[in-house]
Structure formats: C-alpha cells, structure tokens
Design a protein around this motif. Structure first.
Motif, PDB file in Angstrom:
ATOM      1  N   ASP A   1      40.579  23.350  49.861  1.00 24.48           N
ATOM      2  CA  ASP A   1      40.815  22.569  51.021  1.00 24.48           C
ATOM      3  C   ASP A   1      42.413  22.473  51.299  1.00 24.48           C
ATOM      4  O   ASP A   1      43.035  22.142  50.262  1.00 24.48           O
ATOM      5  CB  ASP A   1      39.962  21.313  50.946  1.00 24.48           C
ATOM      6  CG  ASP A   1      40.215  20.476  49.849  1.00 24.48           C
ATOM      7  OD1 ASP A   1      40.688  21.071  48.794  1.00 24.48           O
ATOM      8  OD2 ASP A   1      40.434  19.244  49.944  1.00 24.48           O
TER       9      ASP A   1
ATOM     10  N   LEU B   1      45.026  19.355  57.306  1.00 26.66           N
ATOM     11  CA  LEU B   1      45.116  20.029  58.832  1.00 26.66           C
ATOM     12  C   LEU B   1      46.393  20.587  59.371  1.00 26.66           C
ATOM     13  O   LEU B   1      47.424  20.094  58.942  1.00 26.66           O
ATOM     14  CB  LEU B   1      44.552  18.528  59.603  1.00 26.66           C
ATOM     15  CG  LEU B   1      43.431  17.912  59.414  1.00 26.66           C
ATOM     16  CD1 LEU B   1      43.279  16.801  59.957  1.00 26.66           C
ATOM     17  CD2 LEU B   1      42.128  18.755  59.380  1.00 26.66           C
TER      18      LEU B   1
ATOM     19  N   ARG C   1      47.699  19.136  64.157  1.00 29.38           N
ATOM     20  CA  ARG C   1      46.888  18.073  64.718  1.00 29.38           C
ATOM     21  C   ARG C   1      47.456  17.432  65.896  1.00 29.38           C
ATOM     22  O   ARG C   1      48.755  17.441  66.125  1.00 29.38           O
ATOM     23  CB  ARG C   1      46.805  16.866  63.559  1.00 29.38           C
ATOM     24  CG  ARG C   1      46.066  15.826  64.145  1.00 29.38           C
ATOM     25  CD  ARG C   1      45.980  14.570  62.990  1.00 29.38           C
ATOM     26  NE  ARG C   1      47.238  13.797  62.893  1.00 29.38           N
ATOM     27  CZ  ARG C   1      47.625  12.766  63.682  1.00 29.38           C
ATOM     28  NH1 ARG C   1      46.886  12.362  64.653  1.00 29.38           N
ATOM     29  NH2 ARG C   1      48.602  12.474  63.465  1.00 29.38           N
TER      30      ARG C   1
ATOM     31  N   ARG D   1      41.423  25.260  63.682  1.00 22.62           N
ATOM     32  CA  ARG D   1      40.304  25.593  62.944  1.00 22.62           C
ATOM     33  C   ARG D   1      40.758  26.850  62.020  1.00 22.62           C
ATOM     34  O   ARG D   1      41.383  27.687  62.781  1.00 22.62           O
ATOM     35  CB  ARG D   1      39.144  25.885  63.547  1.00 22.62           C
ATOM     36  CG  ARG D   1      37.954  26.567  62.793  1.00 22.62           C
ATOM     37  CD  ARG D   1      36.578  26.973  63.275  1.00 22.62           C
ATOM     38  NE  ARG D   1      35.675  27.503  62.332  1.00 22.62           N
ATOM     39  CZ  ARG D   1      34.531  27.628  62.586  1.00 22.62           C
ATOM     40  NH1 ARG D   1      33.750  27.283  63.646  1.00 22.62           N
ATOM     41  NH2 ARG D   1      33.637  28.088  61.813  1.00 22.62           N
TER      42      ARG D   1
ATOM     43  N   MET E   1      34.852  19.370  56.416  1.00 30.30           N
ATOM     44  CA  MET E   1      36.178  18.494  56.236  1.00 30.30           C
ATOM     45  C   MET E   1      35.996  17.551  55.436  1.00 30.30           C
ATOM     46  O   MET E   1      34.836  16.846  55.167  1.00 30.30           O
ATOM     47  CB  MET E   1      36.442  18.087  57.834  1.00 30.30           C
ATOM     48  CG  MET E   1      37.390  17.084  57.911  1.00 30.30           C
ATOM     49  SD  MET E   1      37.713  16.385  59.587  1.00 30.30           S
ATOM     50  CE  MET E   1      38.443  18.066  60.327  1.00 30.30           C
TER      51      MET E   1
ATOM     52  N   TYR F   1      37.391  13.782  53.494  1.00 35.50           N
ATOM     53  CA  TYR F   1      38.513  12.467  53.208  1.00 35.50           C
ATOM     54  C   TYR F   1      38.363  11.983  52.153  1.00 35.50           C
ATOM     55  O   TYR F   1      37.492  11.357  51.583  1.00 35.50           O
ATOM     56  CB  TYR F   1      37.826  11.588  54.234  1.00 35.50           C
ATOM     57  CG  TYR F   1      38.643  10.078  54.113  1.00 35.50           C
ATOM     58  CD1 TYR F   1      39.927  10.115  54.116  1.00 35.50           C
ATOM     59  CD2 TYR F   1      37.863   8.860  54.244  1.00 35.50           C
ATOM     60  CE1 TYR F   1      40.626   8.810  53.893  1.00 35.50           C
ATOM     61  CE2 TYR F   1      38.666   7.706  54.193  1.00 35.50           C
ATOM     62  CZ  TYR F   1      39.846   7.839  54.201  1.00 35.50           C
ATOM     63  OH  TYR F   1      40.721   6.621  54.057  1.00 35.50           O
TER      64      TYR F   1
ATOM     65  N   TRP G   1      33.095  14.828  62.923  1.00 34.44           N
ATOM     66  CA  TRP G   1      33.823  15.811  63.177  1.00 34.44           C
ATOM     67  C   TRP G   1      32.990  16.915  63.826  1.00 34.44           C
ATOM     68  O   TRP G   1      31.909  17.004  63.638  1.00 34.44           O
ATOM     69  CB  TRP G   1      34.795  16.595  62.299  1.00 34.44           C
ATOM     70  CG  TRP G   1      34.057  17.027  60.951  1.00 34.44           C
ATOM     71  CD1 TRP G   1      33.391  16.417  60.055  1.00 34.44           C
ATOM     72  CD2 TRP G   1      33.983  18.419  61.029  1.00 34.44           C
ATOM     73  NE1 TRP G   1      32.820  17.365  59.373  1.00 34.44           N
ATOM     74  CE2 TRP G   1      33.096  18.380  59.719  1.00 34.44           C
ATOM     75  CE3 TRP G   1      34.233  19.732  61.734  1.00 34.44           C
ATOM     76  CZ2 TRP G   1      32.524  19.608  59.154  1.00 34.44           C
ATOM     77  CZ3 TRP G   1      33.859  20.793  60.915  1.00 34.44           C
ATOM     78  CH2 TRP G   1      33.090  21.012  59.663  1.00 34.44           C
TER      79      TRP G   1
ATOM     80  N   LEU H   1      39.040  22.100  65.710  1.00 39.64           N
ATOM     81  CA  LEU H   1      38.362  21.036  64.904  1.00 39.64           C
ATOM     82  C   LEU H   1      38.528  20.001  65.830  1.00 39.64           C
ATOM     83  O   LEU H   1      39.717  19.313  65.997  1.00 39.64           O
ATOM     84  CB  LEU H   1      38.622  20.620  63.383  1.00 39.64           C
ATOM     85  CG  LEU H   1      38.530  22.325  62.626  1.00 39.64           C
ATOM     86  CD1 LEU H   1      38.979  21.587  61.085  1.00 39.64           C
ATOM     87  CD2 LEU H   1      37.168  22.599  62.516  1.00 39.64           C
TER      88      LEU H   1
ATOM     89  N   PHE I   1      37.840  15.728  65.906  1.00 36.11           N
ATOM     90  CA  PHE I   1      37.134  14.605  64.935  1.00 36.11           C
ATOM     91  C   PHE I   1      37.754  13.309  65.326  1.00 36.11           C
ATOM     92  O   PHE I   1      38.692  12.936  66.094  1.00 36.11           O
ATOM     93  CB  PHE I   1      37.839  15.217  63.521  1.00 36.11           C
ATOM     94  CG  PHE I   1      39.143  15.197  63.563  1.00 36.11           C
ATOM     95  CD1 PHE I   1      39.960  14.079  62.834  1.00 36.11           C
ATOM     96  CD2 PHE I   1      39.913  16.207  63.640  1.00 36.11           C
ATOM     97  CE1 PHE I   1      41.272  14.235  62.945  1.00 36.11           C
ATOM     98  CE2 PHE I   1      41.413  16.452  63.514  1.00 36.11           C
ATOM     99  CZ  PHE I   1      42.204  15.122  63.008  1.00 36.11           C
TER     100      PHE I   1
ATOM    101  N   LEU J   1      42.942  13.933  55.255  1.00 34.27           N
ATOM    102  CA  LEU J   1      42.235  14.693  55.725  1.00 34.27           C
ATOM    103  C   LEU J   1      42.295  16.073  55.357  1.00 34.27           C
ATOM    104  O   LEU J   1      43.511  16.636  55.521  1.00 34.27           O
ATOM    105  CB  LEU J   1      41.965  14.508  57.014  1.00 34.27           C
ATOM    106  CG  LEU J   1      41.340  13.488  57.876  1.00 34.27           C
ATOM    107  CD1 LEU J   1      41.005  13.355  59.316  1.00 34.27           C
ATOM    108  CD2 LEU J   1      40.233  12.980  57.022  1.00 34.27           C
ATOM    109  N   THR J   2      41.286  16.787  54.726  1.00 31.46           N
ATOM    110  CA  THR J   2      41.617  18.438  54.530  1.00 31.46           C
ATOM    111  C   THR J   2      40.317  19.099  55.019  1.00 31.46           C
ATOM    112  O   THR J   2      39.358  18.457  55.142  1.00 31.46           O
ATOM    113  CB  THR J   2      41.613  18.443  53.136  1.00 31.46           C
ATOM    114  OG1 THR J   2      40.439  17.947  52.375  1.00 31.46           O
ATOM    115  CG2 THR J   2      42.898  17.680  52.544  1.00 31.46           C
ATOM    116  N   VAL J   3      40.610  20.355  55.125  1.00 31.38           N
ATOM    117  CA  VAL J   3      39.574  21.141  55.674  1.00 31.38           C
ATOM    118  C   VAL J   3      39.335  22.465  54.914  1.00 31.38           C
ATOM    119  O   VAL J   3      40.692  23.059  54.249  1.00 31.38           O
ATOM    120  CB  VAL J   3      39.784  21.613  57.259  1.00 31.38           C
ATOM    121  CG1 VAL J   3      41.348  22.287  57.196  1.00 31.38           C
ATOM    122  CG2 VAL J   3      38.809  22.314  57.872  1.00 31.38           C
TER     123      VAL J   3
END
Length: 606
Positions: free
Chosen positions: A55, A58, A61, A73, A81, A83, A195, A202, A204, A216-218
């Motif tokens: 991950d 983001l 953003r 994305r 996603m 937290y 999200w 993405l 959210f 936050l990570t994705v």
C-alpha cells in the motif's frame, strides 16, 4: 538480481534487510529463476523492523464539488483502501454500525420465494435507499448471510422500487431474517471511512480525525508476494507483510517457510498455499485480514506452530482462521496457536492424518454460526486425525432463530468431527459451547479424557456414526442441564460408553435419544455408562474458569488424566514475534432482534 547471479555458486543464499519500509506496489514474484537448487533466506537485520508493503499514500488528492475527496486510482484490477490497520469498507447501504459491526447495520429479508432458478426477495430498510441507488441497484454487489454460515456476494438481476421487490440468482439458506448489505453504489457514499473506485479515481470520505495525505493508503498488489515453482526453498525471518488488495502471500508448488513474521492489513488471506512443499509457519502474527490467516489446498506435511491469529476473515465467504480446504490435504500439524475474535470458526481441516494439538481458541463465531472451534471433515477412507490437548472457550455463534430473532451465543461446537474414520478427540478443555462440546459423526471415532463444561444443548452430540467410543471424560452442566449425549439411534451407533464422570448443578444426567429424554437409570439399563459416576468433579476455581481437579476428585479414580492447559496456545520462544500477547479486544453486545421487521403483504416478485 544478486540471487540469480549466485544461483549454482553457493550452498545457500541469505538476504539481510535493514530497517525500513520497502514499497512493492506491484508485488514481488519469486519463481524458478530465483528458486534454484539452493535454499534462500530473506531475514530482517537483528533488532530491525522490516516491512514489505503493497500500500502507498494517496496520489493527487483533491476535493470533489460534492464535499467528498478524490485521488488518482493506481493501476491494477483490484484496489483496497486502508486507514492504519483498518480495511476501509466500500460505500454500502445500510451504513456500518460501529457499535454493532457484526449484528447491526443490515437490511433483513422479510419474504423469500424461489422459482425458475431465481430468488425473489423483499426486505426491511429499503425505503432509505436513494432514488439513484434504485436506478443502479443491479450494478451493486449484494452481500448476504444465509443460514449455512457463508457470506456470498451476488448481483441482482432486477429490482423494482414501487414494490420493493428484488430478484437474484437462487441461493440456498436465504430466509426471512437473513441479513443483507448493498455495496458499490456512489449515491451511498455518505459515511466517514467509506470509499469507491470511480473510473480512474478513488472517491472517499475520510474517517474522523484523519489526515488523508498521511493516514490513508491504497493497494493494488494481489498478492504482495508470490512464490511459485522452483527446486529450492525460500524462507522469511522477522519480516512484516502488509497491504494487499487480495492475499498477502501466495505459495504454489514451492517449499517455503516463515518464522517470526507478521501478516497485516489485506482484503484476502494472509497465506494462501496450493501444492506447498515442506511449508513451515512458526511464531507469526496474523491480524486485520479479510480472509483466512492461512489457507491450504492440496498440501501435505505443512506445519503451523505458535502463531497468533485475531480479527481475520470478515470479508470472504469462508470465515475460518486456519483452513485445510480440500481432501488432498494430509499430514498437517496445527499446534500451540492462539486464535480469537473471529467472525466464524477457528480451525477447519479437510483431508486426513492431521494433528491439531494444544491450540487455544476463544471468542469465535462473532458474525456467523455453523462451525466452531475445531472442525474435522474427512472421507470414509481417510487416515485418522488427532485433536488433542486443545482449549476452546466461548466459541460463540451468531445465529438466526426465526424471521425476527437472532441468538448469541448459539449454533457452534467446541470440536466437531463430522466425517472420516478413526478421529481421536482427547484431552481437550471445552467450555460454554452452545450447541455441543463435541459433535461427532463418521466411523470408529474416539472421544476420551476430555473435560466439557457445558451451557448449551448437549455435552456430546452424535450424528450418523458407527463404532463410537466415549470414555474417561468429565462433563459438567452449568447454567442449565445439557444432555450428556444427544442423537438418534444411539445404541446402534455406540461401541463403548463408560468410566465417565458427570455432574449437573440442577438435575441428574440425562440422554436425548431422538426426541425422547432417557433418565440416567434407564440409560445404564441399556448397557452404557455402567461404571460411570455422578459426582462433583471438585474443580479448583470454576468461577474463574480454572478447572484443575483437586486431589480427591472421583474423576481420577475413573482413569481421567489431568489436562495440561499451560502448554496450550502461544509460548514464549525465540521464534515468537510478539510477547507477551494481549488478546483482550473490544467486543460488541450483539443485537438479538431485527429492527423494523413486519409482515409483508405485497408480492416480492418485481
């Protein structure tokens, strides 16, 4: 590259990783080119914290005009996603109930009818769906919790707002009261933490008190690590695997080991192993996973020892912490693991010749029933499995009773051996198992020297069985009077029942024979429990769940061997990643009534 260069020039290769986080957004594949003929080890440097993570923060953003947030994305088929350690949910209806994550925040089926391969439903709570949601409801994913303990994800084939009718492919076990949730609708993106992927972005809503750029990570990696093929072996020591939109580790046709590693934060399994060779998993931690901690298929001789598994399995259909998933699994050793706070079962073993020993399991079945602490499934021709020296306390089970009521704890067992031949269930401590301490079927199974403290329906439930032996057990009824044995046609299923010590705080022991209750005297006249006794076993401190027998207990005279519970569960060893272990977590007070349930008079068919 260095591994490939040294293959064939060394007896073994060790890669030492310094402290830090190593981003692998596309995952890492170790295949035949890397796994040559020599053993390879990836190890964290001494005292170093090493994280391989899929991950990333983001990207790009920005605010959307409707007040939500947007980010680019990352490329990849799947996306997830996070937290921190939390796997964030996609936009859903109804919204997640933070106070009741397992029993609240659902629509409930009020009418179900199957015809021509389709299931027609009506449900509570649909009046809160936005108009845009109704218009796109067939694009949503519907999650259901039917009575078979699964959680299938399906798509609606049609929906009609005027009648509240829903149509989907036929599914078993969906009844009035079944829970359901809709996910994937942009118009339901309305709660902090939700999200949704929308095209190349993405969308959210950040959780409360969250800095989106920092917290936050994705991830799109699926898996984070793949080990496939090769003649050599690969081992990992002291490494944390973190952040995947699917499984963290997949092993296929390879020899692999993990020692003192951690597996955290993914939507799939921690380790998924197919055709594994000499797979060894020791002293590892598994937390916050959507699937199983460890899933085996077509694997022989693997071992899972001294691992800590908690809060996994709430996003996939099969909610089991350690799973041997097919009859081609054989000779697995599952020993001294601590498993707790699971939505479903603790350990489920298909196949044959397994050894499940000295595991400690508690607070299971938080979301589903139909299972229990340890469940063994085998064919009639399978080699015997041994379930020995385990502790199962409060296996729970959240179960639908009728169209408006649920029960908790209900519907789970301590140990279930519901198939196979020659399974030995011995020296286990089984406490407050709502359905039965032991549930057994199959051929020539043996239940001996177990201590069962029951508050459910029966101490031992018996299904289709032949040649069953039940001896030297201690069974105590508390908070009621569970039946000693329960099942149909018991005299022809039982080979031997004797030298057991039984005690109830309220009444004499009894047996359920089909739908009839048989008294203790009548049971002995049938030739069973002739040398068994009815007496207080004299526990040291049962009010504290301390079931050590005092020296003058009659159980010892009947041949009962005192249990060694001190060596059940995780042990302090050099290979153990976390010590001491804190296994107390927040647990919800389950809702037992279906809010808004009412009779449905309109037809369910859209």
């Amino acid at each position: 590259a260095a591994v490939r260069e040294w293959q064939g020039q060394a007896e073994g290769i060790e890669i030492v990783l310094g402290a830090g986080e190593y981003p692998l957004p596309d995952g890492l594949v170790l295949g035949p080119d890397e796994l040559g003929a020599v053993p390879i080890t990836f190890a964290a440097a001494p005292e170093a914290t090493v994280v391989l993570r899929g991950d990333l923060p983001l990207a790009d953003r920005r605010r959307h005009p409707d007040g939500s947030h947007m980010a680019t994305r990352p490329p990849g088929e799947a996306v997830a996603m996070f937290y921190g350690d939390e796997v964030l949910p996609q936009a859903r209806y109804p919204n997640r109930d933070a106070a009741h994550p397992y029993s609240g925040g659902f629509c409930h089926v009020t009418q179900a009818e199957t015809a021509a391969g389709s299931l027609f439903l009506a449900a509570t709570g649909l009046d809160g769906l936005a108009a845009d949601s109704w218009a796109r409801l067939t694009e949503a994913t519907v999650l259901l919790w039917p009575d078979d303990g699964t959680r299938p994800a399906v798509r609606l084939t049609s929906a009609k707002r005027e009648t509240g009718g829903l149509c989907l492919p036929a599914l078993p076990g969906v009844q009035p009261g079944t829970r359901m949730v809709f996910t994937g609708l942009l118009s339901e993106l309305d709660a902090p933490g939700e999200w949704l992927p929308v095209g190349a972005t993405l969308r959210f809503l950040p959780p409360a008190d969250c800095d989106p750029d920092r917290d936050l990570t994705v991830a799109t990696a699926n898996p984070l690590l793949a080990v496939r093929g090769g003649k050599g072996s690969v081992g990992f020591v002291g490494i944390e695997f973190r952040g995947a939109a699917g499984d963290l580790v997949q092993i296929e046709d390879a020899a692999c080991s993990f020692r003192r590693c951690a597996f955290r934060t993914a939507t799939g399994d921690g380790i998924r192993c197919r055709q594994g060779k000499e797979v060894q998993i020791e002293g590892c931690d598994f937390r916050y996973l959507g699937g199983a901690a460890i899933r085996f298929t077509n694997t022989q001789g693997a071992a899972v020892r001294n691992c800590w598994i908690a809060e996994t399995g709430d996003q996939l259909a099969m909610a089991t912490a350690i799973l041997a998933g097919d009859d081609d699994c054989a000779g697995l050793v599952i020993a001294q693991n601590l498993i707790h706070d699971q939505p479903g079962s603790g350990i489920l073993l298909r196949g044959s010749a397994h050894r499940c020993e000295r595991n400690w399991l508690h607070h299971l079945g938080q979301e589903r029933s139909e299972g229990g602490g340890i469940v063994v499934l085998g064919r009639a021709d399978s080699e015997p499995t041994v379930v020995k020296g385990n502790v199962v306390i409060d296996p729970g089970g959240y179960r639908r009773i009728d169209g408006t009521h649920y029960a908790f704890p209900a519907g789970t067992v301590g140990v279930g051996a519901v198939g196979g031949t020659g399974t030995r269930i011995a020296e286990n401590l089984l406490v407050r198992c709502p359905l039965a301490g032991v549930l057994v079927a199959g051929q020539n199974q043996t239940i001996e020297n177990n201590l069962i403290v029951g508050a459910g329906q029966s101490h031992i439930g018996i299904g289709p069985a032949t040649g069953l032996t039940v001896r030297h057990n201690v069974a105590v009824g508390r908070d009621g009077n569970p039946a000693w044995l329960a099942g149909e046609r018991l005299p022809e299923r039982l080979r031997l029942v004797d030298h057991n010590l039984l005690w109830s705080e309220t009444d004499d022991p009894r047996v359920w024979l089909g739908k009839e209750t048989v008294s203790w005297d009548a049971w002995q006249e049938l030739g069973f429990d002739r040398h068994s006794m009815v007496a207080d076993p004299l526990f040291r401190a049962p009010e504290l769940d301390e079931y050590t027998l005092l020296p003058d207990s009659l159980a010892l005279r009947l041949g009962f061997v005192p249990l060694d519970t001190d060596h059940a569960g995780c042990q302090e060893e050099p290979a153990r990643r976390t010590w001491p272990i804190d296994d107390e977590v927040w647990r919800e007070q389950h809702l037992l009534g279906v809010a808004g349930a009412r009779p449905v008079t309109q037809p369910a068919k859209p």
